[in-house]
Design an enzyme around this catalytic site. Structure first.
Site, PDB file in Angstrom:
ATOM      1  N   HIS A 229       0.709  -1.306  -0.020  1.00  0.00           N
ATOM      2  CA  HIS A 229      -0.073  -0.156   0.025  1.00  0.00           C
ATOM      3  C   HIS A 229       0.980   1.530  -0.071  1.00  0.00           C
ATOM      4  O   HIS A 229       0.959   1.861   0.890  1.00  0.00           O
ATOM      5  CB  HIS A 229      -0.941  -0.134   1.226  1.00  0.00           C
ATOM      6  CG  HIS A 229      -2.234  -1.008   0.944  1.00  0.00           C
ATOM      7  ND1 HIS A 229      -2.004  -2.329   1.726  1.00  0.00           N
ATOM      8  CD2 HIS A 229      -3.108  -0.945   0.155  1.00  0.00           C
ATOM      9  CE1 HIS A 229      -3.235  -2.923   1.421  1.00  0.00           C
ATOM     10  NE2 HIS A 229      -3.873  -2.015   0.721  1.00  0.00           N
ATOM     11  N   ALA A 231       2.620   4.393  -2.913  1.00  0.00           N
ATOM     12  CA  ALA A 231       2.399   5.256  -4.026  1.00  0.00           C
ATOM     13  C   ALA A 231       2.201   4.411  -5.352  1.00  0.00           C
ATOM     14  O   ALA A 231       1.550   4.716  -6.486  1.00  0.00           O
ATOM     15  CB  ALA A 231       3.244   6.452  -4.074  1.00  0.00           C
TER      16      ALA A 231
END
Length: 522
Positions: A229, A231
């Site tokens: 999780h 960018a």
């Protein structure tokens, strides 16, 4: 008691004294220290905006950056959140969910008591800025020429990355390669390109500098130390969302506002994700679980964090207040739809619409519902990617969940399902997730968009599932005692299901060339 100091404009070319830098990059000051310049970005604290005062009474001070003024405020022990003027509570960035963490935020009242009623109300929605961000924003406020060129598309892309963007609608788009080519700025570069490609920057009269600053802050607020999780996952979901927006059923019906919301929701749908799932936050009495009453905790936090950035950067400040509020609420509706615990509700409603053939894309509410379904598909589309990409996501999400399991074991907590590296294998996780979560969703999506892309996704998922089944039956090349850890090292991303809806899968060696690679073609 709080004290306000008016500081002069800080020069940008003077070095930072060594005593300004402290452990883990946090900025601390002795009573005799002063500010001379911008700190090294590599040594900035990950608790952005927090500046600790190194004194014997352990009193923490924060700096709030307002133009050229630095306001020192005493930090109280109780939680006080920055409140907006229309009911939202944008979240503080970079809160960490692990145990024994003091989750405290600054007091919201600006200035001394004698002037508290005279300051601009809009400043109350601004949140803490790091010292580095203050220097940058103060340059903008003082009108100093910008370092960010307006012709970003011409000057900021390398040749190879720009070449990849020409094929951004291809389902085989390699987001990992693109992230390397953009020096880790895949989310900024991709989202800006798509917004510009749709003409949304000009259509909504978005300020170029505000937009770029918003995207930079969004990318920064994804935790780079999260294996999954992060960018890059947000950029991957944004690229998938773009592929879905180009599907004929959507492309001919969606408005410019729908497209803008869809892309922004994809880019921010996991903003400030802590790398653990909702059950972990609940059983550790995390303040977010209490704040959102154990309901869609992560999704609500992602949404409020996105709203906070929108207001901090003023990206929509030129729009009427009612329009801004509607944009924020619609953005939240899209992000909340990614809650995997509500999967059956959305899927049943979608299936009912398709059975009754009453989806009317000329109706705003129906278009918004389709956008919700598209974002849900984009969020868990990794099982539908080619093997080379899907396998990487599988390894990343598995490592993230196993890290959570390790933390739970360390603190004598019950280990969450799929998070025990000694009890789970990649094949079991992948097959289970594809069978019960991914396949039902993408089957209904294929009913709605019966295109080459939808069939390609189903084809990849079928091959991936069969390949995982084959790998499950293959004898392990190591001893039985080492087998669990070996399997866990390759475990896939279906473990994302109990977290907040983000998943990935892999195929056991099946070549992606066996399936025609669709993009938007029907």
């Amino acid at each position: 008691m709080e004290v306000c100091y008016q500081l002069p404009v800080l020069p940008l070319d003077r070095p930072v004294p060594k005593h300004v830098l402290s452990r883990r990059g946090a900025i601390s000051f002795s009573s005799s220290s002063s500010l001379f310049g911008a700190p090294d970005p590599r040594q900035l604290s990950q608790r952005r905006g927090a500046i600790s005062y190194d004194s014997s009474d352990q009193t923490a001070l924060y700096i709030r950056m307002l133009g050229t003024c630095v306001v020192f405020k005493q930090l109280f022990a109780r939680d006080v959140r920055v409140r907006s003027q229309v009911g939202f509570e944008p979240e503080r960035r970079s809160s960490h969910p692990y145990l024994c963490i003091d989750f405290r935020t600054l007091h919201t009242r600006l200035g001394c008591s004698s002037t508290s009623a005279s300051y601009d109300p809009e400043r109350r929605v601004h949140r803490l800025l790091s010292f580095q961000r203050y220097l940058h924003s103060s340059r903008l406020l003082r009108g100093v020429p910008q370092q960010i060129p307006l012709h970003i598309l011409d000057e900021d892309y390398t040749g190879q990355a720009r070449c990849m963007l020409e094929k951004v609608g291809n389902w085989n788009f390699d987001i990992f390669l693109f992230d390397r080519l953009t020096n880790g700025n895949s989310l900024i570069t991709l989202t800006f390109h798509l917004l510009n490609q749709y003409g949304l920057v000009e259509l909504f009269q978005l300020d170029m500098v505000k937009l770029w600053r918003f995207l930079v802050m969004v990318q920064e607020d994804y935790h780079s130390d999260n294996p999954y999780h992060n960018a890059v996952h947000a950029a991957d979901v944004t690229q998938a969302m773009y592929c879905y927006l180009r599907e004929p059923m959507l492309a001919k019906s969606l408005t410019s506002k729908d497209i803008l919301l869809g892309l922004l929701a994809a880019a921010t749908h996991d903003l400030d994700h802590p790398g653990v799932n909702q059950p972990f936050l609940i059983k550790t009495d995390h303040y977010l679980a209490t704040l959102y009453r154990n309901t869609s905790v992560l999704e609500n936090h992602h949404w409020k964090s996105a709203v906070g950035l929108l207001r901090e950067t003023g990206l929509f400040s030129h729009l009427p207040a009612e329009d801004r509020l509607n944009m924020e609420r619609d953005l939240g509706s899209l992000i909340l739809a990614t809650d995997i615990s509500r999967q059956n509700d959305y899927l049943s409603r979608f299936r009912l619409h398709l059975d009754q053939e009453n989806l009317c894309m000329s109706t705003a509410s129906h278009r918004h519902f389709v956008l919700q379904m598209a974002l849900k598909c984009a969020d868990i589309c990794n099982p539908c990617r080619p093997w080379e990409l899907s396998k990487q996501w599988s390894e990343k999400v598995t490592e993230e969940f196993f890290q959570q399991g390790d933390i739970e074991k360390k603190h004598k907590l019950e280990v969450s399902p799929l998070c025990d590296r000694e009890m789970n294998t990649v094949g079991n996780i992948q097959i289970g997730f594809m069978t019960y979560v991914a396949e039902p969703l993408f089957a209904e999506w294929a009913r709605f968009c019966d295109t080459r892309l939808s069939q390609t996704m189903l084809g990849h998922m079928g091959l991936n599932k069969a390949s995982w089944g084959g790998l499950q039956q293959e004898p392990a090349p190591v001893s039985e005692e080492a087998e669990p850890s070996t399997a866990c090292a390759d475990t896939g991303d279906a473990a994302t299901a109990p977290s907040d809806g983000s998943t990935a899968t892999t195929a056991g060696g099946t070549s992606s060339k066996e399936i025609p690679q669709g993009s938007r073609e029907s």
